[in-house]
Design a protein around this motif. Structure first.
Motif, mmCIF file in Angstrom:
data_model
loop_
_atom_site.group_PDB
_atom_site.id
_atom_site.type_symbol
_atom_site.label_atom_id
_atom_site.label_comp_id
_atom_site.label_asym_id
_atom_site.label_seq_id
_atom_site.Cartn_x
_atom_site.Cartn_y
_atom_site.Cartn_z
ATOM 1 N N UNK A 1 -45.744 -35.944 26.319
ATOM 2 C CA UNK A 1 -45.494 -34.655 26.838
ATOM 3 C C UNK A 1 -44.333 -34.340 28.074
ATOM 4 N N UNK A 2 -43.913 -35.578 28.477
ATOM 5 C CA UNK A 2 -43.125 -35.593 29.697
ATOM 6 C C UNK A 2 -41.929 -35.077 29.386
ATOM 7 N N UNK A 3 -41.539 -34.110 30.331
ATOM 8 C CA UNK A 3 -40.100 -33.517 30.262
ATOM 9 C C UNK A 3 -39.072 -33.832 31.211
ATOM 10 N N UNK A 4 -37.878 -34.134 31.092
ATOM 11 C CA UNK A 4 -36.850 -34.707 31.972
ATOM 12 C C UNK A 4 -36.076 -33.503 32.603
ATOM 13 N N UNK A 5 -36.874 -32.357 33.164
ATOM 14 C CA UNK A 5 -36.179 -31.360 33.516
ATOM 15 C C UNK A 5 -36.055 -31.469 35.065
ATOM 16 N N UNK A 6 -36.525 -32.736 35.669
ATOM 17 C CA UNK A 6 -36.585 -32.767 37.181
ATOM 18 C C UNK A 6 -37.656 -32.055 38.099
ATOM 19 N N UNK A 7 -38.265 -31.274 37.361
ATOM 20 C CA UNK A 7 -39.376 -30.178 37.908
ATOM 21 C C UNK A 7 -40.705 -30.600 37.392
ATOM 22 N N UNK A 8 -40.786 -30.360 36.217
ATOM 23 C CA UNK A 8 -42.279 -30.481 35.513
ATOM 24 C C UNK A 8 -42.830 -31.953 35.815
ATOM 25 N N UNK A 9 -44.071 -31.734 36.171
ATOM 26 C CA UNK A 9 -45.163 -32.943 36.780
ATOM 27 C C UNK A 9 -45.322 -33.827 35.557
ATOM 28 N N UNK A 10 -44.849 -34.979 35.525
ATOM 29 C CA UNK A 10 -45.081 -36.003 34.271
ATOM 30 C C UNK A 10 -46.421 -36.921 34.468
ATOM 31 N N UNK A 11 -46.898 -36.579 35.633
ATOM 32 C CA UNK A 11 -48.128 -37.447 35.921
ATOM 33 C C UNK A 11 -49.159 -37.424 34.877
ATOM 34 N N UNK A 12 -49.711 -36.368 34.338
ATOM 35 C CA UNK A 12 -50.331 -36.294 33.077
ATOM 36 C C UNK A 12 -50.035 -37.104 32.046
ATOM 37 N N UNK A 13 -48.725 -37.008 31.744
ATOM 38 C CA UNK A 13 -48.380 -37.835 30.420
ATOM 39 C C UNK A 13 -48.195 -39.368 30.926
ATOM 40 N N UNK A 14 -47.830 -39.525 32.008
ATOM 41 C CA UNK A 14 -48.057 -41.163 32.492
ATOM 42 C C UNK A 14 -49.259 -41.617 32.583
ATOM 43 N N UNK A 15 -50.146 -40.833 33.087
ATOM 44 C CA UNK A 15 -51.585 -41.238 33.059
ATOM 45 C C UNK A 15 -52.089 -41.392 31.774
ATOM 46 N N UNK A 16 -51.948 -40.707 30.678
ATOM 47 C CA UNK A 16 -52.112 -40.718 29.215
ATOM 48 C C UNK A 16 -51.376 -42.000 28.691
ATOM 49 N N UNK A 17 -50.138 -42.340 28.976
ATOM 50 C CA UNK A 17 -49.576 -43.591 28.526
ATOM 51 C C UNK A 17 -50.356 -44.702 29.041
#
Length: 402
Positions: A33-49
């Motif tokens: 679920x990570x998005x490379x828009x420079x704004x959206x927090x990818x910490x939930x996606x990184x934590x899941x991975x």
């Protein structure tokens, strides 16, 4: 029957190979679920991975691909079932407002064996707002700003080929680690960014910092209490406050600092060169087996320093000697230019003079206009080898000869 057995065996091998391949396939954070828009927090996606990788019985790789990603406060914690590599190829941006990270560090990595952080990417701490909130010059306690990284209790691990940019406070802190290597790491922040130490090592054994470039608003590399057998090789430092042991003695029950080797390094336009510093009126402590070899100084103020009267912003009692014992220190083959007239300062404690200080070949030229190059030596009687320019501790030698 033999043909059936072979087919069954081959099918089982294919199934096993498929399972192994499936388990070892890199985990792309975009799949979580990570998005490379420079704004959206990818910490939930990184934590899941991370959870999936940590539960895998075979070695895993997590990939943050090229692009710009927002990353909030995150903790990646073990122990895990097998080694993990976190490969960051893109840029991760911290929240600009320090209050959004609250207590602790931006990225915390804990309790792992055989961990690797790599990928050539950048961790951008976006520290400009935080630097304006740092009040160390006004009070004895700094604001509790977040560090970019905390590496805790890592064993046999490596941090390589990454960049840490514009941390809010320290870039990287190391605590409770054994056999941790930093290689080809770039750390960068402006000279005016207060307390943005590059790599701070405390209570760890066998930390190596190799082939790296560090330029910050504070120490490029600093050692706290309990650091043991730390080596720094082929590091370029500048701007910043140099490579430092300490400051030590401020707190009770500090552990000894034992074994520090700095060699084949270059310091450029730094406030200090290689330095050991302890507080006056200190708690008890010990520093021993410190060696600084083959160092180039380029326009460095205070190239060689032992300072047991370290007292920034006058937040201490200078009249009471330090109770940190310094012994077995060597400076050898240190050369280049000094931006200050006092090229060598060895100011040790009156109650616990420095022991076993050895000075080898030193060739430093003063490039300023404030008189002749000098040295300052107090409560220390070094042993000399080779040649020293300028003559180091000349007043001590003259006193001995008379």
């Amino acid at each position: 029957m033999e043909r059936t057995f072979c087919i069954t065996l081959f099918s089982s091998w294919l199934l096993l190979a498929f399972i192994i391949q499936a388990q070892s396939r890199p985990l792309d954070v975009r799949s979580f679920g990570a998005k490379s828009d420079g704004v959206s927090d990818i910490s939930p996606a990184l934590t899941s991975a991370w959870k999936k990788a940590c539960d895998s019985p075979t070695p895993s790789k997590i990939i943050v691909p090229k692009g710009t990603f927002g990353l909030g406060k995150v903790t990646l914690e073990g122990p895990c079932k097998a080694p993990i590599e976190l490969q960051v190829q893109g840029t991760l941006k911290a929240p600009q407002n320090p209050s959004l990270i609250k207590v602790g560090e931006w990225v915390t990595i804990l309790y792992l064996d055989h961990f690797t952080l790599s990928g050539g990417g950048t961790f951008d701490g976006q520290g400009a707002i935080a630097w304006t909130q740092n009040d160390c010059s006004k009070t004895s306690e700094c604001n509790k700003l977040p560090n970019s990284f905390s590496f805790g209790f890592l064993n046999n691990s490596i941090i390589r080929d990454i960049t840490s940019k514009d941390s809010k406070l320290y870039h990287m802190t190391v605590l409770g680690c054994n056999n941790l290597t930093f290689s080809h790491v770039t750390i960068t922040a402006p000279e005016h960014s207060l307390n943005t130490d590059g790599i701070h090592v405390g209570r760890s054994n066998g930390v190596k910092i190799l082939d790296s470039t560090i330029g910050t608003g504070d120490d490029c590399i600093s050692l706290g209490d309990g650091a043991k057998q730390v080596s720094v090789t082929n590091v370029v430092c500048g701007p910043g406050h140099g490579i430092s042991v300490g400051s030590l003695g401020k707190f009770k029950n500090e552990e000894p600092v034992v074994g520090f080797l700095v060699r084949n390094c270059t310091l450029i336009n730094t406030l200090n060169g290689v330095r050991i510093k302890t507080w006056p009126a200190s708690e008890t402590g010990a520093v021993t087996d410190m060696h600084f070899d083959d160092i180039i100084m380029r326009n460095v103020s205070n190239p060689i320093v032992i300072d047991q009267e370290y007292c920034p912003f006058n937040h201490c009692t200078l009249g009471i000697p330090s109770r940190v014992k310094i012994s077995k220190v060597s400076f050898n083959n240190i050369r280049g230019t000094s931006a200050s007239a006092v090229a060598v300062k060895l100011v040790c404690s009156k109650s616990l003079p420095c022991d076993g200080v050895h000075i080898g070949d030193v060739d430093l030229k003063y490039i300023g206009k404030l008189g002749n190059i000098t040295t300052n030596c107090v409560n220390v009687q070094p042993a000399f080898m080779g040649r020293q320019n300028p003559p180091i501790c000349a007043q001590n030698r003259n006193a001995q000869s008379s």
